[in-house]
Write an enzyme that holds these catalytic residues in place. Structure first.
Site, PDB file in Angstrom:
ATOM      1  CG  ASP A  33      -1.420   1.345  15.487  1.00 28.04           C
ATOM      2  OD1 ASP A  33      -0.718   0.565  14.570  1.00 28.04           O
ATOM      3  OD2 ASP A  33      -2.576   0.969  15.681  1.00 28.04           O
TER       4      ASP A  33
ATOM      5  CB  THR B 115       1.435  -6.029   7.043  1.00 23.81           C
ATOM      6  OG1 THR B 115       0.944  -6.516   5.735  1.00 23.81           O
ATOM      7  CG2 THR B 115       2.353  -4.758   6.712  1.00 23.81           C
TER       8      THR B 115
ATOM      9  CD  GLN C  74      -2.574  -0.768   2.649  1.00 27.28           C
ATOM     10  OE1 GLN C  74      -3.831  -0.078   2.387  1.00 27.28           O
ATOM     11  NE2 GLN C  74      -2.369  -1.515   3.725  1.00 27.28           N
TER      12      GLN C  74
ATOM     13  CG  ASP D  78      12.419 -13.148   0.647  1.00 26.51           C
ATOM     14  OD1 ASP D  78      11.951 -12.326   1.332  1.00 26.51           O
ATOM     15  OD2 ASP D  78      12.286 -14.087   0.278  1.00 26.51           O
ATOM     16  CG  LEU D  79      13.155  -6.652   3.473  1.00 28.95           C
ATOM     17  CD1 LEU D  79      12.919  -6.289   2.228  1.00 28.95           C
ATOM     18  CD2 LEU D  79      12.355  -5.790   4.526  1.00 28.95           C
TER      19      LEU D  79
ATOM     20  CE  LYS E  49       6.723  -2.624  11.409  1.00 27.64           C
ATOM     21  NZ  LYS E  49       7.254  -2.344   9.912  1.00 27.64           N
TER      22      LYS E  49
ATOM     23  CE1 TYR F 144       2.971  -5.995  11.305  1.00 29.54           C
ATOM     24  CE2 TYR F 144       1.813  -4.635  12.888  1.00 29.54           C
ATOM     25  CZ  TYR F 144       2.331  -4.688  11.919  1.00 29.54           C
ATOM     26  OH  TYR F 144       2.513  -3.544  11.029  1.00 29.54           O
TER      27      TYR F 144
END
Ligand SMILES: NC(=O)c1ccc[n+]([C@@H]2O[C@H](COP(=O)([O-])OP(=O)(O)OC[C@H]3O[C@@H](n4cnc5c(N)ncnc54)[C@H](OP(=O)(O)O)[C@@H]3O)[C@@H](O)[C@H]2O)c1
Length: 296
Positions: A101, A61, A11, A35-36, A128, A124
């Site tokens: 967040d 995500t 996005q 590819d990470l 992050k 997740y």
């Protein structure tokens, strides 16, 4: 300026591409090209492209799926951003990275500020948060932009789900006790590109970013619940005729708990970098303008 963009088909990545293109020589790579999860490939790509700026819009995500794929989520969201930052540091380049967040547990009564201690509720959010730490440990000049509730007309997100289910269903239950700022990928891309332009125009982008480096909250203005966000979407798209029913999060089965308060305070971004994103209602309207009009 050579710019390397990862996650080019996501996005935010897709919204960034056309805005970063005029700012330098842009190499935009999707997962198929970079590819990470492959640290060696990541290091080789950065060394090959020799960017002055890396913008990392790639991320794992899938919040629920991360609970069953913790190692992959940690590699992509936690380790890889640190690898990109280390490579940037070796080249004298800078990194722009996005976070979430979901590093917070949502128990605070007020909007979160950047200095509030993270306490993620799931895999997740933990992955992050690790990414924020590996980026900062690298010593590279970096901006980490924490955002929330990202949507666009591209990819899978709440807006797209509401536009579809609003036409398919008679009634739709939507959570009404989680608060946050829906953030249009277009607004994030605009704000990021504005800051990249400022950094470039300073004559030394890495030095400019180093001068102001750190974590910033970056969301559209205001706050709402998922239910009220759905109401706003339906009010702009009359083909969405389902009756919306507010429900508590406890009535919506999910493998991972979401923060009840996802509100991020954007004042540091406004005061230090002089950038403010539009209110969420305005951004939603702009996003939906790209859809064909509906005959009422
Ligand atoms: N979406 C949200 O609500 C939200 C909220 C807060 C923060 N953020 C953060 O905002 C940033 C941008 O997210 P977004 O909304 O643009 O997410 P997105 O639409 O899911 O895009 C992420 C992109 O990363 C790619 N990707 C996944 N694994 C990869 C890998 N191993 N190697 C390379 N690319 C990979 C994805 O490719 P595939 O499509 O092939 O998987 C996708 O194109 C991320 O840092 C995210 O954590 C997002």
């Amino acid at each position: 300026m050579n710019i390397l963009l990862t996650g080019a088909h996501g996005q935010v990545g897709a919204a960034l591409q056309p805005l970063l293109e005029p700012l330098g020589h842009l190499t935009a790579l999707g997962r198929e090209a970079l590819d990470l999860a492959d640290a060696d490939a990541l290091r080789a790509a950065v060394r090959r492209h020799r960017p002055q700026l890396i913008v990392n819009a790639a991320a794992y995500t899938a919040v629920d799926r991360a609970e069953t794929e913790p190692a992959l989520a940690e590699t992509v969201n936690g380790i890889a951003p640190g690898v990109l930052a280390e490579e940037a540091q070796h080249l004298g380049a800078a990194l722009i990275h996005y976070s979430t967040d979901y590093v917070f547990d949502g128990s605070r009564a007020e909007p979160y500020v950047e200095t509030d201690p993270p306490h993620p509720l799931g895999v997740y959010g933990r992955s992050k948060w690790l990414g924020e730490q590996t980026v900062q440990a690298s010593g590279a000049p970096a901006w980490i932009f924490r955002t929330s509730w990202v949507y666009s007309l591209h990819g899978a997100n709440f807006l797209k789900t509401m536009l579809r289910l609003g036409q398919e269903r008679d009634t739709l239950n939507v959570v009404n006790d989680q608060w946050g700022a829906p953030t249009w990928a277009g607004s994030l891309a605009d704000a990021t590109a504005t800051l990249v332009r400022k950094a470039r125009d300073s004559g030394d982008a890495a030095a400019f970013i180093r001068q102001h480096q750190g974590v910033y909250h970056m969301t559209n203005g205001g706050a709402t619940t998922w239910y009220a966000f759905a109401q706003a979407i339906f009010s702009l798209r009359p083909e969405c005729r389902a009756r919306l029913v507010p429900i508590p999060a406890s009535a919506y089965p999910s493998p991972v708990r979401r923060p009840a308060n996802s509100r991020l305070d954007n004042r540091k971004l406004a005061e230090t970098l002089h950038v403010t994103l539009p209110p969420w209602q305005e951004a939603l309207q702009r996003c939906l303008e790209a859809l064909p009009p509906i005959s009422r």
